[in-house]
Design a protein around this motif. Structure first.
Motif, PDB file in Angstrom:
ATOM      1  N   THR A 135       4.148  -3.350   2.408  1.00 32.00           N
ATOM      2  CA  THR A 135       3.155  -2.928   3.396  1.00 32.00           C
ATOM      3  C   THR A 135       2.784  -1.469   3.194  1.00 32.00           C
ATOM      4  O   THR A 135       3.576  -0.675   2.686  1.00 32.00           O
ATOM      5  CB  THR A 135       3.693  -3.049   4.834  1.00 32.00           C
ATOM      6  OG1 THR A 135       4.792  -2.152   4.973  1.00 32.00           O
ATOM      7  CG2 THR A 135       4.129  -4.460   5.153  1.00 32.00           C
ATOM      8  N   THR A 157       1.198   1.795   5.299  1.00 37.97           N
ATOM      9  CA  THR A 157       0.797   2.388   6.575  1.00 37.97           C
ATOM     10  C   THR A 157       0.101   3.709   6.322  1.00 37.97           C
ATOM     11  O   THR A 157       0.616   4.538   5.574  1.00 37.97           O
ATOM     12  CB  THR A 157       2.043   2.635   7.466  1.00 37.97           C
ATOM     13  OG1 THR A 157       2.740   1.409   7.605  1.00 37.97           O
ATOM     14  CG2 THR A 157       1.641   3.163   8.835  1.00 37.97           C
ATOM     15  N   SER A 179      -9.459   3.882   9.861  1.00 40.83           N
ATOM     16  CA  SER A 179     -10.280   2.687   9.672  1.00 40.83           C
ATOM     17  C   SER A 179     -10.668   2.557   8.205  1.00 40.83           C
ATOM     18  O   SER A 179     -10.624   1.471   7.619  1.00 40.83           O
ATOM     19  CB  SER A 179     -11.553   2.774  10.515  1.00 40.83           C
ATOM     20  OG  SER A 179     -11.229   2.780  11.877  1.00 40.83           O
ATOM     21  N   LEU A 202      -7.761   1.351   6.250  1.00 38.82           N
ATOM     22  CA  LEU A 202      -7.568  -0.093   6.454  1.00 38.82           C
ATOM     23  C   LEU A 202      -8.580  -0.879   5.623  1.00 38.82           C
ATOM     24  O   LEU A 202      -8.246  -1.877   4.987  1.00 38.82           O
ATOM     25  CB  LEU A 202      -7.725  -0.457   7.927  1.00 38.82           C
ATOM     26  CG  LEU A 202      -6.634  -0.025   8.899  1.00 38.82           C
ATOM     27  CD1 LEU A 202      -6.957  -0.509  10.302  1.00 38.82           C
ATOM     28  CD2 LEU A 202      -5.266  -0.541   8.483  1.00 38.82           C
ATOM     29  N   ASP A 206      -2.425  -1.717   5.640  1.00 38.26           N
ATOM     30  CA  ASP A 206      -2.119  -2.767   6.609  1.00 38.26           C
ATOM     31  C   ASP A 206      -2.117  -2.256   8.034  1.00 38.26           C
ATOM     32  O   ASP A 206      -2.302  -3.018   8.978  1.00 38.26           O
ATOM     33  CB  ASP A 206      -0.730  -3.342   6.318  1.00 38.26           C
ATOM     34  CG  ASP A 206      -0.664  -3.898   4.923  1.00 38.26           C
ATOM     35  OD1 ASP A 206      -1.285  -4.939   4.687  1.00 38.26           O
ATOM     36  OD2 ASP A 206      -0.018  -3.270   4.051  1.00 38.26           O
ATOM     37  N   ARG A 207      -1.851  -0.958   8.180  1.00 38.15           N
ATOM     38  CA  ARG A 207      -1.643  -0.440   9.532  1.00 38.15           C
ATOM     39  C   ARG A 207      -2.010   1.031   9.559  1.00 38.15           C
ATOM     40  O   ARG A 207      -1.846   1.724   8.546  1.00 38.15           O
ATOM     41  CB  ARG A 207      -0.157  -0.617   9.855  1.00 38.15           C
ATOM     42  CG  ARG A 207       0.294  -0.085  11.181  1.00 38.15           C
ATOM     43  CD  ARG A 207       1.809  -0.201  11.261  1.00 38.15           C
ATOM     44  NE  ARG A 207       2.308   0.270  12.526  1.00 38.15           N
ATOM     45  CZ  ARG A 207       3.595   0.526  12.757  1.00 38.15           C
ATOM     46  NH1 ARG A 207       4.495   0.330  11.808  1.00 38.15           N
ATOM     47  NH2 ARG A 207       3.981   0.957  13.934  1.00 38.15           N
ATOM     48  N   TRP A 255     -13.669  -5.370  10.565  1.00 39.69           N
ATOM     49  CA  TRP A 255     -12.372  -5.539  11.225  1.00 39.69           C
ATOM     50  C   TRP A 255     -11.705  -4.190  11.449  1.00 39.69           C
ATOM     51  O   TRP A 255     -11.199  -3.889  12.528  1.00 39.69           O
ATOM     52  CB  TRP A 255     -11.514  -6.452  10.330  1.00 39.69           C
ATOM     53  CG  TRP A 255     -10.047  -6.389  10.560  1.00 39.69           C
ATOM     54  CD1 TRP A 255      -9.346  -6.970  11.579  1.00 39.69           C
ATOM     55  CD2 TRP A 255      -9.073  -5.716   9.738  1.00 39.69           C
ATOM     56  NE1 TRP A 255      -8.000  -6.702  11.445  1.00 39.69           N
ATOM     57  CE2 TRP A 255      -7.822  -5.931  10.319  1.00 39.69           C
ATOM     58  CE3 TRP A 255      -9.159  -4.969   8.569  1.00 39.69           C
ATOM     59  CZ2 TRP A 255      -6.645  -5.427   9.773  1.00 39.69           C
ATOM     60  CZ3 TRP A 255      -7.994  -4.460   8.019  1.00 39.69           C
ATOM     61  CH2 TRP A 255      -6.757  -4.689   8.624  1.00 39.69           C
ATOM     62  N   LYS A 297      -9.766  -4.882  17.244  1.00 40.41           N
ATOM     63  CA  LYS A 297      -8.552  -5.589  16.836  1.00 40.41           C
ATOM     64  C   LYS A 297      -7.859  -4.904  15.661  1.00 40.41           C
ATOM     65  O   LYS A 297      -6.855  -5.393  15.145  1.00 40.41           O
ATOM     66  CB  LYS A 297      -8.911  -7.039  16.455  1.00 40.41           C
ATOM     67  CG  LYS A 297      -9.473  -7.838  17.626  1.00 40.41           C
ATOM     68  CD  LYS A 297      -8.782  -9.199  17.733  1.00 40.41           C
ATOM     69  CE  LYS A 297      -9.067  -9.877  19.053  1.00 40.41           C
ATOM     70  NZ  LYS A 297     -10.513 -10.127  19.264  1.00 40.41           N
ATOM     71  N   ALA A 298      -8.408  -3.809  15.204  1.00 44.89           N
ATOM     72  CA  ALA A 298      -7.799  -3.120  14.052  1.00 44.89           C
ATOM     73  C   ALA A 298      -6.380  -2.696  14.414  1.00 44.89           C
ATOM     74  O   ALA A 298      -6.144  -2.203  15.525  1.00 44.89           O
ATOM     75  CB  ALA A 298      -8.633  -1.912  13.672  1.00 44.89           C
ATOM     76  N   PRO A 299      -5.443  -2.885  13.500  1.00 44.57           N
ATOM     77  CA  PRO A 299      -4.041  -2.508  13.789  1.00 44.57           C
ATOM     78  C   PRO A 299      -3.835  -1.003  13.687  1.00 44.57           C
ATOM     79  O   PRO A 299      -3.172  -0.510  12.781  1.00 44.57           O
ATOM     80  CB  PRO A 299      -3.253  -3.269  12.722  1.00 44.57           C
ATOM     81  CG  PRO A 299      -4.214  -3.458  11.590  1.00 44.57           C
ATOM     82  CD  PRO A 299      -5.590  -3.543  12.198  1.00 44.57           C
ATOM     83  N   ILE A 300      -4.457  -0.273  14.607  1.00 47.40           N
ATOM     84  CA  ILE A 300      -4.299   1.183  14.630  1.00 47.40           C
ATOM     85  C   ILE A 300      -3.675   1.578  15.960  1.00 47.40           C
ATOM     86  O   ILE A 300      -4.160   1.198  17.020  1.00 47.40           O
ATOM     87  CB  ILE A 300      -5.658   1.902  14.476  1.00 47.40           C
ATOM     88  CG1 ILE A 300      -6.292   1.555  13.129  1.00 47.40           C
ATOM     89  CG2 ILE A 300      -5.488   3.410  14.616  1.00 47.40           C
ATOM     90  CD1 ILE A 300      -7.656   2.187  12.899  1.00 47.40           C
ATOM     91  N   GLU A 301      -2.587   2.305  15.874  1.00 47.68           N
ATOM     92  CA  GLU A 301      -1.934   2.783  17.096  1.00 47.68           C
ATOM     93  C   GLU A 301      -2.166   4.274  17.226  1.00 47.68           C
ATOM     94  O   GLU A 301      -2.310   4.966  16.227  1.00 47.68           O
ATOM     95  CB  GLU A 301      -0.418   2.570  17.014  1.00 47.68           C
ATOM     96  CG  GLU A 301       0.016   1.135  17.020  1.00 47.68           C
ATOM     97  CD  GLU A 301       1.302   0.979  16.234  1.00 47.68           C
ATOM     98  OE1 GLU A 301       2.314   1.558  16.640  1.00 47.68           O
ATOM     99  OE2 GLU A 301       1.265   0.298  15.186  1.00 47.68           O
TER     100      GLU A 301
END
Ligand SMILES: Cc1cc2nc3c(=O)[nH]c(=O)nc-3n(C[C@H](O)[C@H](O)[C@H](O)COP(=O)(O)OP(=O)(O)OC[C@H]3O[C@@H](n4cnc5c(N)ncnc54)[C@H](O)[C@@H]3O)c2cc1C
Ligand SMILES: Nc1ncnc2c1ncn2[C@@H]1O[C@H](COP(=O)(O)O)[C@@H](O)[C@H]1O
Lengths: 395, 265
Positions: free
Chosen positions: B55, B57, B71, B74, B79-80, B197, B202-206
């Motif tokens: 993965t 990040t 973004s 990604l 992945d994140r 995406w 819904k993007a896996p961004i924190e």
């Protein structure tokens, strides 16, 4: 924990909990409780109406730094000799040491390098800290950082200077973080602030279009890397030898984690514009190979090298290793002659370090003229041949 | 192989203009982009991920709008994304920045181990090239700077380093920190399919703040900085532009005389 609740005063009103940006305060049994999410930002202190929160956050007074003395120069060894930038730093360091009323010292790491101490003395070092060990024969980030950190901890200098070479820019940040020191990269100017004794470190930002002066007021030593070629070379003087302080080296297995497998020198025909004394550079205004042939003649007549803008490189008029600018080379010649170059900020980033800039451009408003010492508004196809003629009359 | 790539949002240098009158930078309204070296860092890491799986990040410290570079990461294949954003982080020098990024990497590792951290060699707005080595020291990992090629062999990372005089090949055990300055291949473009995406809800961004990485205010941002900028100025004033007038012959003659007086000829 640097923020705590004075329970007698706390009413459990919850204002602090609402104010906390981190959700670090909870109200339980009518009392505020600070949990581990607290970052000690202090927002709650201002919010509380009952002075029920206290902290030890006040900016600490300046620590006593008088125990840190001496200006140190890291002596970089290249192919068995002292790197030129280290000598330049000794010249600059001597001035700073005089302003501080302190000693100039050199730090020398390697194997079989003791003989270089005499050179360091000849360039002004009164004391040389020497770490000579087979484990230091090749540069290794971790081994060098260990030894340097030990030396700095043991002898507490006020200033530590290194060349902004590939080695210096690899080692200095590692060391600065290990010792929790501030570090200013790529300085082009150094001075002592007479009032505070702080080192004023001036460096370019935004590709040389802005200069910033930086200080490190609270910690010592003040660390800076300095670009090669910026400070003048001091003269060698026969004089008193330096006191050599030998540092015993004990490396650990982890210091050798990164292993050098092979080293390949670049092919000899490759040009290195960073060393050129004179550069004749061309841009779109040269219009093609013909224009660059003209510039090449001028470069030859001046004993210089040919360079160019990204446009010239993209058009194939010059090879990529001659492109000057932000995405190309940073050069520092004595003389930079820009012909048919508009002087875009990205191009200027690479040539502002030149001692003298001469610009030839048809357009009087071209930005290159803003940074030129000599400005020639004219057609390069006329000016360059005229220059060739005028040069013939010189010798 | 689990990799974290450090990406920074910087002002677009193509957009930075000089004020012709004052000779100072015009910074207002300048667009922001991913730091050019960090695009190379991402490509280098994606190359390893393509070959070995795992993965990737992307981690960035910056204001809320820095989410754009995540973004983009990604869309390129990460992945994140994790954005470190907090008022306390503002005004950080390299010590405070590397501390904050270091704490975030430790927080990432609380859930899954990391094998490699990849950075760009330097950020185009500061050019310090300090963050990579400083993060490596924070983590206590070995570092390899100026990489132009990365490869795994027998559980070790092989790195080709580009130096002034040539190329050096080194072997480094993992975990490690690598900084990238060039690659033989161009960084891949964001994929159109992923872009929607990556920019969507819904993007896996924190987004993490100071408390999420347990970073005390006195060690981050301006307060945690050991260096202070006391003055900025324009370097332009150092040159007094002399116009050489007349026809080409006179201009050439005056220049040659001038250069001779400066002992440049
Ligand atoms: C991220 C990024 C990075 C970049 N990196 C670099 C870099 O590293 N290096 C670089 O150079 N550029 C770089 N650029 C490009 C830069 O922005 C400019 O586009 C480029 O420098 C312009 O090149 P030029 O001066 O040759 O061409 P132009 O801007 O087209 O200028 C040509 C000049 O020639 C003059 N001229 C024309 N004919 C004549 C004549 N007969 N006699 C005299 N003068 C004449 C014109 O008046 C004009 O001023 C970068 C751009 C970006 C966005
Ligand atoms: N604010 C930041 N967020 C994420 N990565 C960063 C940040 N600042 C620097 N970096 C990383 O560190 C590298 C070197 O930056 P610098 O030391 O600032 O020149 C960059 O190319 C990034 O990979």
């Amino acid at each position: 924990m640097a923020v705590w609740i004075i329970e007698d005063k706390c009413t459990g009103c919850g204002l602090c909990a609402k104010t906390c940006p981190y959700g670090a305060i909870a109200i339980e049994d009518k009392l505020a409780h600070v949990n581990e999410r607290c970052t000690e930002c202090g927002a709650c202190l201002a919010a509380c109406k009952f002075e029920a929160l206290a902290s030890d956050l006040e900016q600490e007074p300046l620590p006593d730094l008088s125990g840190y003395r001496g200006v140190w120069v890291f002596a970089e060894v290249q192919d068995g000799a002292l790197a030129q930038v280290s000598l330049e730093l000794l010249g600059e360091g001597a001035r700073l040491a005089a302003d501080l009323g302190q000693d100039l010292c050199a730090v020398l790491l390697g194997h079989g390098v003791a003989g270089l101490a005499a050179d360091l003395a000849a360039f002004g070092a009164t004391r040389v800290f020497l770490a000579d060990d087979p484990g230091l024969v090749e540069y290794s980030t971790l081994a060098y950082a260990r030894v340097l950190a030990e030396l700095v901890r043991a002898h507490a200098p006020a200033v530590l200077l290194m060349g902004a070479t590939p080695l210096g820019r690899d080692l200095a940040p590692r060391l600065s973080r290990r010792l929790d020191l501030g570090l200013t990269a790529d300085c082009t100017g150094l001075a002592i602030d007479q009032e505070t004794g702080n080192l004023l470190q001036t460096r370019p930002a935004f590709g040389g279009n802005v200069m910033a002066t930086i200080v490190t007021p609270r910690v010592r030593p003040q660390m800076a890397t300095v670009r090669p070629g910026v400070m003048g070379l001091p003269t060698r003087r026969a004089g008193t030898p330096a006191v050599v302080v030998r540092h015993p080296v004990v490396l650990e297995a982890n210091d050798g984690l990164v292993r050098l497998l092979a080293r390949q020198a670049r092919t000899s025909q490759a040009v290195d514009l960073s060393q050129a004394r004179v550069i004749v550079a061309g841009g779109r205004g040269c219009r093609g190979a013909g224009g660059f042939a003209l510039l090449a003649e001028l470069a030859q007549a001046l004993g210089g090298e040919l360079g160019g803008t990204r446009v010239a490189m993209e058009e194939g008029w010059i090879s990529p290793e001659r492109q000057i600018g932000q995405t190309g080379l940073t050069v520092r010649p004595e003389l930079y002659l820009a012909c048919g170059i508009s002087g875009a900020i990205q191009h200027r980033a690479g040539c502002l370090g030149a001692r003298y800039i001469v610009a030839v451009n048809r357009d009087r408003r071209a930005p290159i003229f803003q940074v030129a010492d000599y400005a020639i508004a004219g057609d390069l196809f006329k000016v360059v041949p005229a220059l060739m003629e005028a040069l013939k009359g010189v010798d | 192989m689990n990799i974290a790539v450090l990406v920074k949002q910087v002002p677009d240098s193509a957009d930075i203009k000089m004020d012709p009158k004052t000779g100072t930078l015009v910074r207002e309204g300048v667009a922001s982009v991913m730091n050019p070296d960090d695009r190379l860092a991402l490509e280098a890491a994606l190359g390893l991920k393509d070959a070995l799986g795992g993965t990737l990040t992307a981690l960035s410290m910056g204001p809320p709008q820095a989410v754009d570079v995540l973004s983009e990461a990604l869309a390129m294949g990460a992945d994140r994304g994790v954005l470190l954003s907090d008022r306390n982080f503002a005004g950080a020098d390299t010590w405070a920045t590397s501390y904050t990024l270091g704490r975030a990497l430790e927080a990432l590792m609380a859930t899954a181990p990391l094998d490699l951290v990849v950075c760009g060699r330097q950020a185009s707005d500061g050019d310090t090239a300090q963050i990579g080595p400083q993060v490596a020291e924070h983590l206590g990992w070995p570092q390899v700077t100026y990489a132009e090629r990365l490869e795994m062999a027998d559980g070790e990372l092989l790195v080709w380093r580009r130096l002034t005089g040539g190329v050096e090949k080194v072997a480094c055990p993992l975990p490690a920190v690598v900084t990238v300055l060039a690659l033989e291949r161009l960084p891949r473009w964001p994929r159109v399919g992923r872009l929607l995406w990556a920019c969507g809800d819904k993007a896996p961004i924190e987004s993490w703040n100071a408390a999420d990485i347990a970073a005390p205010a006195r060690l981050t941002g301006l307060r945690g900085s050991l260096t202070q900028v006391v003055k900025t100025f324009s370097p332009k004033s150092e040159r007094a532009t002399r116009w050489l007038e007349g026809g080409s012959v006179e201009q050439a003659r005056d220049l040659v005389n001038g250069l001779r007086a400066l002992k440049l000829l």
